[in-house]
Design an enzyme around this catalytic site. Structure first.
Site, PDB file in Angstrom:
ATOM      1  N   GLU A 149       1.183  -0.587  -5.085  1.00 17.26           N
ATOM      2  CA  GLU A 149       0.330   0.489  -5.497  1.00 17.26           C
ATOM      3  C   GLU A 149       0.899   1.905  -5.453  1.00 17.26           C
ATOM      4  O   GLU A 149       1.377   2.449  -4.544  1.00 17.26           O
ATOM      5  CB  GLU A 149      -0.671   0.573  -4.200  1.00 17.26           C
ATOM      6  CG  GLU A 149      -1.767   1.714  -4.465  1.00 17.26           C
ATOM      7  CD  GLU A 149      -2.526   2.259  -3.515  1.00 17.26           C
ATOM      8  OE1 GLU A 149      -3.417   3.008  -3.471  1.00 17.26           O
ATOM      9  OE2 GLU A 149      -1.922   2.293  -2.363  1.00 17.26           O
TER      10      GLU A 149
ATOM     11  N   ASP B 113       0.826  -1.219   0.044  1.00 15.36           N
ATOM     12  CA  ASP B 113      -0.156   0.009  -0.128  1.00 15.36           C
ATOM     13  C   ASP B 113       0.621   1.362   0.042  1.00 15.36           C
ATOM     14  O   ASP B 113       2.003   1.350   0.597  1.00 15.36           O
ATOM     15  CB  ASP B 113      -0.937  -0.071   1.250  1.00 15.36           C
ATOM     16  CG  ASP B 113      -1.773   1.228   1.263  1.00 15.36           C
ATOM     17  OD1 ASP B 113      -2.686   1.110   0.543  1.00 15.36           O
ATOM     18  OD2 ASP B 113      -1.699   1.950   2.320  1.00 15.36           O
TER      19      ASP B 113
END
Length: 736
Positions: free
Chosen positions: A469, A416
């Protein structure tokens, strides 16, 4: 910790007093009692003195303490403040136990301060070097047998602390009785507590160098209490895996050359109220029926607010407790593997919350976070960033990535917020950040950490994929680390997601002005190994659910939705779809109640509106998996060719995908609400006839049923087709 029932212990005889013990040095005594002594084992336990062996115990609230040697009990004298001591005229330290009497009970226990350190020099060396790739086996709470006695070894890294003590339900959360010893320059504190076993709740009571005292959850805890309770729990795994076949085969084909279709799930809200084991009864079958190759789990590491999405992690080594135990989580992963489904989990090494019982200022000073306030605070989320330049912190995170892969058989880590890690000036204004050693804005320590993490995971866990990401144009995210890349296997294509959703949200009459938003992705499609993500982030906070982004009436919205999914599945790159979007849920996702499953009930509607979209997703995945042209050459420019890329006035896109043998698939998308008759498409000369593999306009999906039931033959190197409205059609060469 009581050992009264231990048959190996001799039955004690009646009490007699020991000789008087020499008093402790006042400074040592003060530091011991205040929880600020670095070596309590030097003061407590049994030690030679001129008159024999001195025994000293720290047992707050005890009315008496006796030492038991060869079945003979000798009472220690009280020295006040919970200290008891006495001398026996012995030549050597014997095997002994302590008999501790409280107001209403007596307990015979092993003395924790007679044991040697239960952590070896190799472990300490690797911790100091920041190279302990199985850090969870060295730090935290480890049930074990040590020097022939069962108990739990407690270890914690707290280099700035004056002292650390173990507190738990067995001490009524008072740490006075169990100070830990410092293991030198490693910054690690250790204590073996006999009789403590699985299920015991505990924390570390830390005395900072400033004199403050506070309780902290174990950073390495492998199990925690259910929030809002915050204690760590001693645990071991007894799970017997049944996925040997899956684990042996998962790395046979590189992920970028394999089918990879991901269903993103928020476990607590997918079917609210279900535990890990209950989810194992329904999630694998649902995902398998829809044909996805993988599930991606939004963060499952322990987080303090159960109603959140899980991105503010406090227990990096513990699965969230509200759904069950760590072995329950293993059971769910095992069930998915046995159903042929890979498991990816969201991993959050970019930041951590400031809860005072967790990682923040763990030993009274910045430890896991940088000491520089300009770098410690994450400006967007009110959290702390990790200090990637510190070897022990980097080790904590690298080992954590390995932990999930090795201990839980995780098949992939979606990392993330990578962009927030890579840039020193991320969301910061001038003056709020300092450039790196070369004057740039890149965080060199974060780069090195990501490279080390990726290289370590790929070396230790064959078949695992890491996914970034990363929302910027940073070069080499999926390039190998030995050529200077970050080493990820795949990267979320945020540009494709943003552009394509922008295009599809426009009224068809206006789409011609945004045509390039659908074609631009092919300008950089092979710069990285991409995943096309329609994730949870795109269906919350006013962004609307996927079908609700579409213009037009309800029929047109669903048709747009279906056509878009057909375009997405055919586009180079892997694909990810968030739960609820597979059946065109119209409402934004809410973690409080999850998907609107009632929309699939035939009693709600006899029309195939929501069920038709779900059936389409199933068929998309079915055709996708059996058609190598759609996935085998995702990273090879030779696997793609535009047939029509400039038909802006028509809102039409057509392209060919090729597999390794040169077999094609023709994908045609008409994003106009009108039927286009006699539409000419240039196709390869060596294909005598094409047949329909999939058509999002089919009646069973809720479309107008303008389909191609018969083979379509080219004339003069071109197909002339009637294109259905707001639809994507896949054609493949006629078999044989």
């Amino acid at each position: 910790m009581a050992l009264r029932d231990d048959p190996s212990l001799p039955e004690p005889s009646g009490p007699a007093r020991c000789g008087t013990a020499p008093p402790l040095d006042p400074a040592d005594r003060g530091r011991l009692l205040s929880g600020a002594h670095h070596d309590p084992h030097a003061l407590l336990g049994a030690h030679p003195v001129p008159d024999g062996i001195v025994f000293r115990a720290l047992r707050p609230f005890a009315r008496s303490v006796s030492v038991v040697v060869d079945g003979e009990r000798r009472e220690l004298a009280s020295e006040g403040d919970g200290l008891f001591a006495g001398v026996l005229p012995l030549d050597a330290i014997p095997a002994y136990t302590l008999l501790v009497a409280y107001a209403e009970e007596e307990q015979e226990v092993h003395d924790p301060y007679r044991f040697l350190p239960a952590l070896g020099e190799t472990d300490l060396h690797l911790i100091r070097e920041g190279r302990h790739e199985q850090l969870w086996t060295a730090l935290g709470a480890e049930p074990m047998t040590h020097q022939g006695v069962t108990g739990t070894r407690f270890t914690v890294w707290a280099p700035n602390a004056q002292g650390v003590r173990v507190a738990g339900e067995f001490t009524f959360w008072d740490g006075k009785a169990f100070p830990m010893r410092s293991l030198g320059s490693s910054g690690v504190w250790e204590l073996f507590l006999p009789g403590i076993g699985e299920g015991t709740r505990y924390k570390f009571e830390i005395t900072s160098r400033y004199g403050g005292r506070f309780l902290k959850a174990d950073p390495m805890a492998r199990r925690t209490e259910v929030p809002p309770d915050t204690a760590s729990i001693v645990t071991s795994s007894w799970y017997e895996w049944g996925d040997r076949e899956w684990m042996a085969a998962r790395g046979d084909v590189p992920v970028h050359e394999a089918p990879f279709s991901v269903y993103e799930v928020h476990l607590p809200s997918w079917r609210p109220g279900l535990t890990y084991r209950q989810l194992a009864d329904v999630l694998p079958s649902y995902v398998k029926e829809l044909g996805f190759t993988h599930v991606e789990l939004m963060p499952v590491a322990q987080h303090p607010f159960s109603g959140s999405w899980g991105y503010q992690v406090t227990g990096f080594y513990a699965p969230m407790a509200r759904l069950g135990t760590p072995d329950d989580f293993r059971y769910l992963i095992d069930a998915l593997h046995r159903a042929g489904i890979g498991v990816i989990m969201d991993w959050v090494p970019a930041h951590f919350p400031k809860d005072d019982w967790a990682l923040a200022r763990f030993d009274g000073d910045p430890l896991y976070e940088p000491g520089d306030d300009r770098r410690a605070e994450h400006p967007d989320w009110g959290t702390y960033e990790f200090d990637y330049g510190r070897t022990e912190v980097r080790n904590f995170l690298v080992a954590n990535a390995v932990y999930w892969c090795e201990e839980f058989h995780i098949d992939g880590l979606r990392v993330d917020a990578v962009a927030s890690m890579l840039y020193l000036d991320y969301s910061r204004d001038s003056g709020q950040w300092a450039p790196n050693a070369f004057g740039g804005r890149e965080d060199l320590a974060a780069m090195a950490f990501l490279q080390e993490m990726n290289a370590t995971v790929y070396r230790r866990a064959p078949g695992v994929v890491t996914i970034a990401e990363e929302s910027t144009a940073w070069g080499g995210v999926t390039r190998p680390t030995d050529t200077g890349g970050l080493g990820f296997g795949l990267k979320w294509n945020m540009g494709w997601m943003h552009d394509s959703l922008g295009y599809i949200s426009h009224e068809p009459v206006h789409r011609k002005y945004h045509h390039n938003e659908m074609t631009f992705s092919m300008m950089y499609a092979y710069s990285e190994n991409y995943v096309l993500p329609i994730s949870h982030d795109e269906v919350v906070h006013g962004k609307q659910a996927l079908v609700s982004k579409m213009p037009g009436d309800w029929w047109q919205q669903r048709a747009n939705h279906r056509a878009y999914l057909g375009f997405m599945w055919a586009h180079p790159g892997k694909q990810l779809l968030f739960m609820g979007q597979e059946f065109a849920q119209g409402a934004e996702w809410s973690e409080a109640h999850g998907p609107d499953w009632w929309l699939l009930d035939p009693a709600y509607s006899a029309e195939p509106d929501h069920r038709g979209v779900r059936d389409l997703v199933r068929d998309l995945n079915t055709v996708y998996r059996r058609t190598p042209a759609l996935w085998q050459r995702d990273t090879d420019p030779g696997g793609f060719r535009w047939v029509i890329g400039d038909a802006a006035e028509d809102n039409v896109f057509a392209f060919l995908r090729y597999d390794a043998e040169g077999n094609p698939l023709l994908a045609i998308s008409n994003f106009s609400p009108v039927v286009r008759h006699d539409y000419r498409l240039g196709v390869p000369d060596d294909v005598p006839a094409w047949y329909e593999a999939l058509n999002t306009d089919a009646a069973r999906y809720g479309g107008s049923d303008l389909t191609f039931p018969d083979p379509v033959k080219p004339e003069d190197g071109a197909l002339r087709l009637t294109l259905p409205p707001l639809a994507t059609v896949w054609l493949v060469p006629q078999p044989g």
